[in-house]
Structure formats: C-alpha cells, structure tokens
Design a protein around this motif. Structure first.
Motif, mmCIF file in Angstrom:
data_model
loop_
_atom_site.group_PDB
_atom_site.id
_atom_site.type_symbol
_atom_site.label_atom_id
_atom_site.label_comp_id
_atom_site.label_asym_id
_atom_site.label_seq_id
_atom_site.Cartn_x
_atom_site.Cartn_y
_atom_site.Cartn_z
ATOM 1 N N ARG A 10 -2.507 16.001 -8.972
ATOM 2 C CA ARG A 10 -3.937 15.687 -8.904
ATOM 3 C C ARG A 10 -4.173 14.377 -8.160
ATOM 4 O O ARG A 10 -5.098 14.275 -7.343
ATOM 5 C CB ARG A 10 -4.518 15.605 -10.307
ATOM 6 N N ARG A 34 -2.200 13.028 -5.880
ATOM 7 C CA ARG A 34 -1.932 13.285 -4.458
ATOM 8 C C ARG A 34 -3.106 14.024 -3.815
ATOM 9 O O ARG A 34 -3.488 13.732 -2.686
ATOM 10 C CB ARG A 34 -0.668 14.121 -4.298
ATOM 11 N N MET A 35 -3.634 14.988 -4.556
ATOM 12 C CA MET A 35 -4.769 15.741 -4.027
ATOM 13 C C MET A 35 -5.976 14.829 -3.809
ATOM 14 O O MET A 35 -6.672 14.932 -2.801
ATOM 15 C CB MET A 35 -5.126 16.873 -5.006
ATOM 16 N N ARG A 36 -6.192 13.911 -4.735
ATOM 17 C CA ARG A 36 -7.323 12.976 -4.576
ATOM 18 C C ARG A 36 -7.112 12.049 -3.388
ATOM 19 O O ARG A 36 -8.049 11.774 -2.637
ATOM 20 C CB ARG A 36 -7.497 12.157 -5.857
ATOM 21 N N THR A 37 -5.872 11.525 -3.229
ATOM 22 C CA THR A 37 -5.621 10.647 -2.078
ATOM 23 C C THR A 37 -5.769 11.421 -0.770
ATOM 24 O O THR A 37 -6.333 10.910 0.204
ATOM 25 C CB THR A 37 -4.218 10.009 -2.155
ATOM 26 N N THR A 38 -5.295 12.682 -0.750
ATOM 27 C CA THR A 38 -5.461 13.509 0.446
ATOM 28 C C THR A 38 -6.943 13.793 0.699
ATOM 29 O O THR A 38 -7.415 13.714 1.837
ATOM 30 C CB THR A 38 -4.697 14.842 0.288
ATOM 31 N N GLU A 39 -7.668 14.068 -0.361
ATOM 32 C CA GLU A 39 -9.106 14.312 -0.228
ATOM 33 C C GLU A 39 -9.823 13.078 0.291
ATOM 34 O O GLU A 39 -10.687 13.172 1.176
ATOM 35 C CB GLU A 39 -9.672 14.724 -1.589
ATOM 36 N N ASN A 40 -9.452 11.904 -0.231
ATOM 37 C CA ASN A 40 -10.061 10.656 0.246
ATOM 38 C C ASN A 40 -9.734 10.410 1.716
ATOM 39 O O ASN A 40 -10.594 9.978 2.492
ATOM 40 C CB ASN A 40 -9.599 9.476 -0.601
ATOM 41 N N ARG A 41 -8.470 10.697 2.103
ATOM 42 C CA ARG A 41 -8.079 10.512 3.507
ATOM 43 C C ARG A 41 -8.871 11.475 4.388
ATOM 44 O O ARG A 41 -9.384 11.089 5.442
ATOM 45 C CB ARG A 41 -6.581 10.754 3.663
ATOM 46 N N PHE A 42 -8.979 12.742 3.946
ATOM 47 C CA PHE A 42 -9.761 13.711 4.720
ATOM 48 C C PHE A 42 -11.228 13.310 4.794
ATOM 49 O O PHE A 42 -11.871 13.477 5.834
ATOM 50 C CB PHE A 42 -9.636 15.113 4.132
ATOM 51 N N THR A 43 -11.752 12.766 3.715
ATOM 52 C CA THR A 43 -13.148 12.312 3.708
ATOM 53 C C THR A 43 -13.340 11.169 4.701
ATOM 54 O O THR A 43 -14.322 11.150 5.455
ATOM 55 C CB THR A 43 -13.558 11.874 2.288
ATOM 56 N N ARG A 44 -12.393 10.225 4.706
ATOM 57 C CA ARG A 44 -12.475 9.112 5.671
ATOM 58 C C ARG A 44 -12.365 9.633 7.102
ATOM 59 O O ARG A 44 -13.121 9.212 7.992
ATOM 60 C CB ARG A 44 -11.381 8.081 5.412
#
Length: 184
Positions: A66, A68-78
C-alpha cells in the motif's frame, strides 16, 4: 479494500473463538515430526502460532504494498501535473503565436487596405478629371449647337416681327401654308 479487511477481521475472530472454545485440545502435547528432528509439542498451539505469523506477514506485506502504491500514485500525480502544466504552457504559447499571427495579418491587411485605398483615391481623382473633361466637351458642343440654332432662329424671328410688329409669336395663329413659322 474495505470489504477484504472486514472479511479478514471476521475470519480472525472466528478462528480465535474456535481456539478459545477448544483451548484444552489445542494445548494437548503430541509427538511431532519436523523432518530433521522429532519433538513433543501442542499441535493446535503450533498451528495457531503459524497462522498468527502468516497473518502478521500478510499485514506487513499489505502495508508495504500500500505504501509503495501510494508513493507510485503520488509520483504519477506529480508527473501528470507536470504534463498538465507543460500542456497549458504549450497551449498558452500557441494562443500567443496565434495572436501574433493574427495581429501581423491584420497589420498587413491594414497596410494593403491603405495602399488599396490610396490606389482607389487616385483612380477616383482620375475618373473625376475624365468626367470633368467630358462635361467640358459636352458643354462646348451644346454651346456651339445652341449658337447655331440661335443664328438660324434670329433671322426668322426678325422677319416675323417685321410682318406683324408687337404681336407675340405664341399668340399668333400658325398658318400651315406659311412656311415661315418657327420650327423648334
């Protein structure tokens, strides 16, 4: 995700309840074979411990996944926001280029319009000159024609006045046999 967690909690509570109801059987020692060695241990407690260890490992891996998924989601959002900003800048620059193009096009049209209007004014002035020249020629032609007509009419009017002085030409009856009457 929430439904899975609720199902997991329900299963854990069911296993804990089953273990609590059968606790004396869980704690009964029996000889166990571990492959390399033999040992006397409570089988139920050992299985319950392995189940708890699996649960803890599952929760840890779930938490790590979870995060990792949040950090990936934040990176994709940025990255998505950066791409949106780039698209906005590109669109703004396109609007700026379009505005500059239209401004230059309008300036060129205005210049062409002023050239066309000056050419139009020149042609109008030339047309007016030609028209004045034609009017002057027509006026001279009419004046000469009127002069010729007056020179023809005057002798006839004098002859008529000599015949009947004081009589107005308009009130005088015209004799068709008399060819001396004025034809206009």
């Amino acid at each position: 995700m929430r439904a899975r967690m609720i199902l997991l909690v329900v299963v854990i509570l069911a296993v804990a309840g089953f273990a609590a109801l059968n606790w004396p059987q869980f704690m009964t020692s029996s000889p166990l074979n571990f492959g390399l060695f033999r040992m006397d241990a409570p089988l139920g407690a050992l299985l319950l411990g392995l189940l708890a260890l699996g649960l803890v490992l599952f929760l840890l891996s779930s938490t790590v996944m979870r995060s990792r998924m949040r950090t990936t989601e934040n990176r994709f959002t940025r990255d998505l926001q950066a791409q949106r900003d780039l698209a906005d800048k590109a669109e703004a620059s396109r609007f700026t280029e379009l505005r500059q193009y239209l401004d230059s096009h309008f300036r060129e049209d205005r210049q062409r319009g002023s050239i066309n209007s000056s050419e139009f004014e020149r042609s109008m002035i030339q047309g007016q000159r030609e028209l004045r020249t034609q009017l002057d020629q027509i006026t001279r032609a009419l004046e000469s024609r009127l002069g010729q007509l007056e020179s023809r009419v005057e002798p006839r009017v004098e002859r008529v006045e000599r015949v009947e002085p004081g009589m107005d030409m308009r009130s005088r009856p015209v004799d068709p046999a008399n060819r001396d009457h004025v034809k206009l």
